[in-house]
Design a protein around this motif. Structure first.
Motif, PDB file in Angstrom:
ATOM      1  N   LYS A  56       0.822  -1.210   0.000  1.00 25.42           N
ATOM      2  CA  LYS A  56       0.000   0.000   0.000  1.00 25.42           C
ATOM      3  C   LYS A  56       0.858   1.263   0.000  1.00 25.42           C
ATOM      4  O   LYS A  56       0.392   2.331  -0.406  1.00 25.42           O
ATOM      5  CB  LYS A  56      -0.959  -0.006   1.188  1.00 25.42           C
ATOM      6  CG  LYS A  56      -2.070  -1.031   1.022  1.00 25.42           C
ATOM      7  CD  LYS A  56      -3.036  -1.003   2.184  1.00 25.42           C
ATOM      8  CE  LYS A  56      -4.154  -2.021   1.970  1.00 25.42           C
ATOM      9  NZ  LYS A  56      -5.070  -2.061   3.129  1.00 25.42           N
ATOM     10  N   ASN A 108       1.043   2.471  -3.483  1.00 23.15           N
ATOM     11  CA  ASN A 108      -0.175   3.227  -3.810  1.00 23.15           C
ATOM     12  C   ASN A 108      -0.132   4.634  -3.245  1.00 23.15           C
ATOM     13  O   ASN A 108      -0.742   5.547  -3.789  1.00 23.15           O
ATOM     14  CB  ASN A 108      -1.410   2.510  -3.249  1.00 23.15           C
ATOM     15  CG  ASN A 108      -2.077   1.640  -4.271  1.00 23.15           C
ATOM     16  OD1 ASN A 108      -1.670   1.586  -5.412  1.00 23.15           O
ATOM     17  ND2 ASN A 108      -3.105   0.954  -3.847  1.00 23.15           N
ATOM     18  N   SER A 130      -3.640  -0.566 -13.448  1.00 25.17           N
ATOM     19  CA  SER A 130      -3.186   0.251 -12.320  1.00 25.17           C
ATOM     20  C   SER A 130      -1.672   0.230 -12.198  1.00 25.17           C
ATOM     21  O   SER A 130      -1.042   1.260 -11.936  1.00 25.17           O
ATOM     22  CB  SER A 130      -3.815  -0.246 -11.020  1.00 25.17           C
ATOM     23  OG  SER A 130      -5.209  -0.087 -11.055  1.00 25.17           O
TER      24      SER A 130
END
Length: 116
Positions: free
Chosen positions: A15, A18, A64
């Motif tokens: 994460k 991200n 993504s």
């Protein structure tokens, strides 16, 4: 670029990536889940405590991943067992280091890797 996500499967991603931190490690292992392609990506700030908590990871599509770092799809077909460190100079990605062979490698060398 139009990407067919179903051709790639899911990537397991920190994460922190991200959140904008650069990728530090990428490795590929055979997944027991058919929807995953085996690629795992860790960020530059991930430590042992962080990576040992499954809550700190998410599954991302190829589309993504392409937005985060398009170069990943260039070595997507590297074999299981591929284990590389991403190299940076002053925050700019400059290449890769193969952790198993302990040397800098090019994209073509990553793809020619025959370790399984």
């Amino acid at each position: 670029m139009k990407i067919n996500n179903s051709e790639y499967g899911g990537f397991v991603v920190s994460k922190n990536i991200n959140s904008g931190f650069p990728i530090r490690y990428s490795f590929r292992e055979k997944s027991s889940i058919p929807q995953l392609n085996g690629w795992n990506l860790y960020s530059i700030v991930d430590d042992d405590d962080y990576i040992n908590n499954a809550e700190n990871f998410t599954i991302l599509s190829a589309e993504s991943i392409f937005e985060i770092s398009p170069i990943i799809l260039e070595f997507f077909d590297a074999p299981y067992g591929t284990d590389i460190c991403w190299l940076y100079e002053e925050g700019v990605h400059t290449g890769f280091y193969d952790i198993i062979s302990e040397k800098e490698v090019t994209l073509s060398e990553i793809l020619r890797n025959t370790r399984i």
